[in-house]
Write a protein that holds these residues in place. Structure first.
Motif, PDB file in Angstrom:
ATOM      1  N   ASN A 189      62.442  27.679  15.694  1.00 24.75           N
ATOM      2  CA  ASN A 189      62.123  27.523  17.112  1.00 24.75           C
ATOM      3  C   ASN A 189      63.206  26.800  17.901  1.00 24.75           C
ATOM      4  N   HIS A 190      64.115  26.132  17.182  1.00 23.69           N
ATOM      5  CA  HIS A 190      65.114  25.321  17.874  1.00 23.69           C
ATOM      6  C   HIS A 190      66.439  26.050  18.042  1.00 23.69           C
ATOM      7  N   SER A 191      66.588  27.162  17.338  1.00 22.80           N
ATOM      8  CA  SER A 191      67.822  27.923  17.445  1.00 22.80           C
ATOM      9  C   SER A 191      67.639  29.012  18.507  1.00 22.80           C
ATOM     10  N   LEU A 192      68.309  28.830  19.650  1.00 20.36           N
ATOM     11  CA  LEU A 192      68.104  29.736  20.779  1.00 20.36           C
ATOM     12  C   LEU A 192      69.374  30.517  21.117  1.00 20.36           C
ATOM     13  N   TYR A 193      69.164  31.673  21.706  1.00 21.99           N
ATOM     14  CA  TYR A 193      70.252  32.544  22.143  1.00 21.99           C
ATOM     15  C   TYR A 193      70.017  32.793  23.620  1.00 21.99           C
ATOM     16  N   GLU A 194      71.002  32.456  24.437  1.00 29.97           N
ATOM     17  CA  GLU A 194      70.850  32.633  25.875  1.00 29.97           C
ATOM     18  C   GLU A 194      71.580  33.897  26.298  1.00 29.97           C
ATOM     19  N   PRO A 229      64.796  46.780  38.621  1.00 28.51           N
ATOM     20  CA  PRO A 229      66.169  47.195  38.933  1.00 28.51           C
ATOM     21  C   PRO A 229      66.875  46.214  39.867  1.00 28.51           C
ATOM     22  N   GLY A 230      68.141  45.953  39.539  1.00 27.68           N
ATOM     23  CA  GLY A 230      68.969  45.129  40.414  1.00 27.68           C
ATOM     24  C   GLY A 230      68.930  43.646  40.129  1.00 27.68           C
ATOM     25  N   PHE A 231      68.196  43.224  39.108  1.00 28.30           N
ATOM     26  CA  PHE A 231      68.105  41.787  38.825  1.00 28.30           C
ATOM     27  C   PHE A 231      68.476  41.478  37.379  1.00 28.30           C
ATOM     28  N   ASN A 232      69.240  40.417  37.201  1.00 30.55           N
ATOM     29  CA  ASN A 232      69.541  39.905  35.866  1.00 30.55           C
ATOM     30  C   ASN A 232      69.141  38.449  35.839  1.00 30.55           C
ATOM     31  N   GLU A 233      68.537  38.031  34.744  1.00 34.90           N
ATOM     32  CA  GLU A 233      68.123  36.644  34.634  1.00 34.90           C
ATOM     33  C   GLU A 233      68.564  36.081  33.286  1.00 34.90           C
ATOM     34  N   LEU A 234      69.051  34.849  33.323  1.00 36.90           N
ATOM     35  CA  LEU A 234      69.463  34.160  32.099  1.00 36.90           C
ATOM     36  C   LEU A 234      68.207  33.649  31.386  1.00 36.90           C
ATOM     37  N   ILE A 235      67.973  34.139  30.182  1.00 34.19           N
ATOM     38  CA  ILE A 235      66.761  33.781  29.451  1.00 34.19           C
ATOM     39  C   ILE A 235      67.126  33.342  28.034  1.00 34.19           C
ATOM     40  N   SER A 236      66.459  32.288  27.564  1.00 35.57           N
ATOM     41  CA  SER A 236      66.694  31.794  26.200  1.00 35.57           C
ATOM     42  C   SER A 236      65.562  32.247  25.297  1.00 35.57           C
ATOM     43  N   ARG A 237      65.928  32.782  24.152  1.00 31.29           N
ATOM     44  CA  ARG A 237      64.912  33.192  23.177  1.00 31.29           C
ATOM     45  C   ARG A 237      65.354  32.744  21.791  1.00 31.29           C
ATOM     46  N   PRO A 238      64.389  32.555  20.892  1.00 27.32           N
ATOM     47  CA  PRO A 238      64.744  32.223  19.506  1.00 27.32           C
ATOM     48  C   PRO A 238      65.661  33.300  18.920  1.00 27.32           C
ATOM     49  N   ASP A 239      66.688  32.907  18.187  1.00 29.03           N
ATOM     50  CA  ASP A 239      67.598  33.924  17.648  1.00 29.03           C
ATOM     51  C   ASP A 239      67.488  34.095  16.141  1.00 29.03           C
ATOM     52  N   LYS A 240      66.556  33.356  15.546  1.00 29.20           N
ATOM     53  CA  LYS A 240      66.321  33.561  14.107  1.00 29.20           C
ATOM     54  C   LYS A 240      64.916  34.128  13.952  1.00 29.20           C
TER      55      LYS A 240
END
Ligand code: NI
Length: 169
Positions: A84-89, A98-109
């Motif tokens: 839960n502590h290893s995140l990928y942004e 359409p037309g929107f990008n958002e920076l989101i962090s999610r678990p990467d493992k």
């Protein structure tokens, strides 16, 4: 040529439906996967969930390759978060927003399980882009969207802008 499907656009309430598990691995499932891949490529997307084309089955298509020559199909995908502590942004986009990008962090493992078009089971611990993409797409199957991760103020601004833009067309 596979059929091109209509992609639902946020805030369409059908994007909030929860998809059902696939139980029949038949010709019509293959046909739907082909149509979804065709629709995704046509829209320059890298992933598409069946929910987005108003088919409420647990089916996802994806192609993360540079040359768009690696179509992948995930049926009944599930995952367990391993750390839960290893995140990928990652700056995520969505064909339904359409037309929107958002920076989101999610678990990467994660430990990912899915079935293929023949119903065979697969298991993998993906890395990089696939890890966050599959979580974004599985969210769709749960009726969840990337805008649910941002502030309601920002989400409301996106909603209003999209409604305005689509009225104009
Ligand atoms: Ni999306």
């Amino acid at each position: 040529m596979p059929e091109k499907l209509k992609i639902l656009i946020f805030p369409d309430p059908r994007l909030r439906k929860v998809a059902k598990k696939v139980t029949k691995f038949d010709k019509s499932l293959k046909k739907l996967a082909d149509a979804m891949l065709h629709t995704m490529y046509d829209a320059n997307g890298i992933g598409l969930a069946a929910t987005q084309v108003d088919r409420h089955l647990r089916l996802i298509v994806m192609d993360l390759s540079e040359n768009k020559d690696d179509p992948r199909v995930f049926i009944n995908p599930t995952y367990k978060i391993l750390d839960n502590h290893s995140l990928y942004e990652f700056e995520e986009g969505c064909l339904s927003i359409p037309g929107f990008n958002e920076l989101i962090s999610r678990p990467d493992k994660i430990d990912l399980k899915w079935q293929d078009l023949d119903g065979n089971e697969h298991n993998d611990k993906p890395e990089g882009l696939l890890t966050v993409c599959i979580q974004h797409e599985i969210d769709h199957l749960e009726g969840k969207l990337m805008v649910d991760y941002i502030s309601s103020l920002k989400r409301d601004r996106i909603r209003k802008k999209i409604i305005r833009d689509f009225k104009r067309k």
